[in-house]
Design a protein around this motif. Structure first.
Motif, PDB file in Angstrom:
ATOM      1  N   CYS A  28      45.639  17.360  66.064  1.00  6.79           N
ATOM      2  CA  CYS A  28      45.893  18.701  65.352  1.00  6.79           C
ATOM      3  C   CYS A  28      47.253  19.138  65.609  1.00  6.79           C
ATOM      4  O   CYS A  28      47.685  19.123  66.677  1.00  6.79           O
ATOM      5  CB  CYS A  28      44.793  19.753  65.525  1.00  6.79           C
ATOM      6  SG  CYS A  28      45.083  21.451  64.970  1.00  6.79           S
TER       7      CYS A  28
ATOM      8  N   THR B  87      48.546  21.788  65.690  1.00  4.65           N
ATOM      9  CA  THR B  87      48.868  23.113  66.332  1.00  4.65           C
ATOM     10  C   THR B  87      48.668  23.038  67.733  1.00  4.65           C
ATOM     11  O   THR B  87      49.499  23.456  68.570  1.00  4.65           O
ATOM     12  CB  THR B  87      47.597  24.157  65.718  1.00  4.65           C
ATOM     13  OG1 THR B  87      47.730  24.249  64.355  1.00  4.65           O
ATOM     14  CG2 THR B  87      47.794  25.488  66.544  1.00  4.65           C
ATOM     15  N   TRP B  88      47.303  22.592  68.576  1.00  5.56           N
ATOM     16  CA  TRP B  88      47.490  22.286  69.856  1.00  5.56           C
ATOM     17  C   TRP B  88      47.443  21.111  70.414  1.00  5.56           C
ATOM     18  O   TRP B  88      47.274  20.882  71.532  1.00  5.56           O
ATOM     19  CB  TRP B  88      46.041  23.051  70.145  1.00  5.56           C
ATOM     20  CG  TRP B  88      45.761  24.210  69.855  1.00  5.56           C
ATOM     21  CD1 TRP B  88      45.161  25.156  68.643  1.00  5.56           C
ATOM     22  CD2 TRP B  88      46.650  25.622  70.456  1.00  5.56           C
ATOM     23  NE1 TRP B  88      45.549  26.311  68.743  1.00  5.56           N
ATOM     24  CE2 TRP B  88      46.227  26.871  69.967  1.00  5.56           C
ATOM     25  CE3 TRP B  88      47.491  25.301  71.572  1.00  5.56           C
ATOM     26  CZ2 TRP B  88      46.951  27.892  70.111  1.00  5.56           C
ATOM     27  CZ3 TRP B  88      47.849  26.840  71.791  1.00  5.56           C
ATOM     28  CH2 TRP B  88      47.548  27.976  71.067  1.00  5.56           C
TER      29      TRP B  88
ATOM     30  N   ASP C  82      44.926  18.545  70.072  1.00  6.47           N
ATOM     31  CA  ASP C  82      43.551  17.851  70.263  1.00  6.47           C
ATOM     32  C   ASP C  82      43.215  16.854  69.243  1.00  6.47           C
ATOM     33  O   ASP C  82      43.485  17.430  68.019  1.00  6.47           O
ATOM     34  CB  ASP C  82      42.375  19.079  70.610  1.00  6.47           C
ATOM     35  CG  ASP C  82      42.576  20.358  69.682  1.00  6.47           C
ATOM     36  OD1 ASP C  82      43.653  20.506  68.919  1.00  6.47           O
ATOM     37  OD2 ASP C  82      41.931  21.188  69.783  1.00  6.47           O
TER      38      ASP C  82
ATOM     39  N   HIS D  93      37.704  20.502  61.619  1.00  6.06           N
ATOM     40  CA  HIS D  93      38.145  21.127  62.505  1.00  6.06           C
ATOM     41  C   HIS D  93      39.041  22.434  61.999  1.00  6.06           C
ATOM     42  O   HIS D  93      38.688  23.470  62.615  1.00  6.06           O
ATOM     43  CB  HIS D  93      39.003  20.451  63.358  1.00  6.06           C
ATOM     44  CG  HIS D  93      39.970  21.230  64.228  1.00  6.06           C
ATOM     45  ND1 HIS D  93      39.570  21.737  65.203  1.00  6.06           N
ATOM     46  CD2 HIS D  93      41.311  21.445  64.309  1.00  6.06           C
ATOM     47  CE1 HIS D  93      40.469  22.353  65.930  1.00  6.06           C
ATOM     48  NE2 HIS D  93      41.891  22.186  65.406  1.00  6.06           N
TER      49      HIS D  93
HETATM   50 ZN   LIG Z   1      43.620  22.550  65.644  1.00  7.66          ZN
END
Ligand SMILES: [Zn+2]
Length: 103
Positions: free
Chosen positions: A5, A7-8, A10, A18
């Protein structure tokens, strides 16, 4: 294969799931994928107001499995995967086979 992902960082098998159920912001949709979404909205595609997740989800209610698989492959990580429903014909055959209905 999992995809991280943005954004983070993961990783997930299906980033679409997700994004739908998670708290990360919706992804930026590439132009070629956006054109597919726009075309699908002119047809059977929709974005229900109550989709059950934190973000909107795009749905294509149809029984053309070959086309749906093509869309799933083209949109890649943006999809939540295929959730195939039985056609009326398949439901009737199943009902006859299980004895639920003789018609
Ligand atoms: Zn994410």
């Amino acid at each position: 294969m999992s995809t991280p992902c943005p954004t983070w960082g993961d990783s997930f098998q299906r980033l679409g799931l997700h994004w739908w159920h998670g708290n990360c912001p919706s992804p930026i949709i590439p132009d070629d994928s956006q054109q597919i979404f726009e075309g699908l909205l002119l047809g059977d595609g929709s974005i229900p107001s109550t989709s059950g997740g934190n973000n909107c989800v795009f749905r294509i209610p149809m029984i053309n499995r070959r086309f749906l698989k093509w869309v799933d492959e083209r949109l890649g990580v943006l999809t939540t995967g295929l959730s195939l429903k039985k056609t009326a014909e398949e439901l009737a055959a199943n009902n006859r086979r299980t004895g639920f209905s003789k018609r």
